[in-house]
Design an enzyme around this catalytic site. Structure first.
Site, PDB file in Angstrom:
ATOM      1  N   LYS A 229       0.809  -1.463   0.493  1.00  0.00           N
ATOM      2  CA  LYS A 229      -0.540   0.067  -0.356  1.00  0.00           C
ATOM      3  C   LYS A 229       1.310   1.218  -0.066  1.00  0.00           C
ATOM      4  O   LYS A 229       2.415   0.866   0.155  1.00  0.00           O
ATOM      5  CB  LYS A 229      -1.347   0.027   1.093  1.00  0.00           C
ATOM      6  N   ARG A 263      -3.680  -9.464   5.390  1.00  0.00           N
ATOM      7  CA  ARG A 263      -3.702  -9.670   4.569  1.00  0.00           C
ATOM      8  C   ARG A 263      -2.993  -9.588   3.305  1.00  0.00           C
ATOM      9  O   ARG A 263      -1.704  -8.260   3.920  1.00  0.00           O
ATOM     10  CB  ARG A 263      -4.974  -9.105   4.289  1.00  0.00           C
TER      11      ARG A 263
END
Length: 282
Positions: A229, A263
């Site tokens: 991210k 995740r």
């Protein structure tokens, strides 16, 4: 520091108790998710990615059909449902016993995924804010529910980062929702602080520093999703394709601070990090 706490989830009517953190592998049945290598759109590509993830040690497969990146195209309920059906069918053909979470904020999509295609968990990035029927649907379906923190929508979230104290505000919001979910009849709730969703880079790192406080205060399994991210790419001035090392570092920190589930796009590397964490805490 080992702050992991065992947790249990009811999966298909059977109670599963987990005595170690879990790795959740990401499968995007979309043409426009932010990390190109996670996009799988035809049956063979879906099967190949899922088979590889399972072989590498994924505990959960998370399938999404609506990109939540800022600026992503709008997807109709019908299109999202079609994509989920296609992905779930492919997955179940090769992995009938895999634990699968469906990444959607729409109750109708979640219902179809669970009832018709055997999804086991609902993963809702909106925490119930984008569909008033989601919590009652999760309760009716008797499946675990992932409650994520986000403000606004994927299109507006990055304009909604005004917090007095990001950790305290996120905890307060999730705590209030957690009480309402349990009153609604949702027995198993996993919390997700929502890294990258309505948070600045600095706020993301504030949450990371306080993960153990978040987990202890909310007393629920904690999911951390930071894979490739912008808190990594912008901090290091790199692309998502080059963000694996940063992802491994942050996932290791998350495990040390109480994450129950990480995740990830890269399962083998996450499993290796988890193993090193376990060996270091024997």
């Amino acid at each position: 520091m080992n702050v992991f706490r065992p947790f249990s989830l009811n999966i298909r009517g059977k109670l599963h108790t987990f005595d170690r953190p879990l790795v959740m592998g990401i499968v995007n049945v979309t043409p426009d998710s932010f990390f190109a290598d996670s996009r799988t759109y035809d049956d063979n590509a879906i099967k190949a990615r899922v088979r590889k993830m399972i072989d590498e040690g994924a505990d959960i497969i998370d399938i999404g059909a609506y990109s939540s990146r800022p600026g992503a195209d709008e997807v109709s309920v019908e299109e999202e449902t079609m994509r989920i059906a296609k992905g779930m069918t492919a997955i179940r053909q090769i992995a009938p016993d895999a634990i699968i979470s469906v990444d959607t904020f729409r109750a109708d999509v979640a219902r179809v995924a669970v009832e018709s295609y055997g999804a086991d968990i609902i993963n809702d990035i909106s925490g119930g804010d984008l569909d008033d029927n989601m919590w009652s649907t999760a309760a009716q379906l008797h499946v675990p529910y992932i409650l994520m923190h986000m403000r606004g929508t994927p299109a507006t979230m990055q304009s909604m980062t005004d917090y007095k104290n990001v950790t305290a505000d996120v905890v307060n919001d999730l705590s209030a929702k957690l009480r309402k979910l349990r009153l609604a009849g949702v027995a198993d709730v996993i919390i997700d602080p929502g890294f990258g969703f309505s948070k600045t880079i600095e706020q993301n790192f504030d949450l990371m520093r306080n993960l153990d406080i978040i987990a202890e205060t909310l007393d629920a399994p904690l999911l951390v999703g930071i894979s490739r991210k912008s808190m990594i790419t912008k901090s290091l001035n790199i692309s998502s394709a080059d963000a694996l090392a940063g992802t491994i570092a942050l996932n290791t920190i998350a495990l040390m601070r109480g994450a129950s589930i990480i995740r990830v796009h890269d399962v083998a590397e996450a499993v290796a990090a988890l193993r090193m964490y376990q060996l270091s805490n024997k």
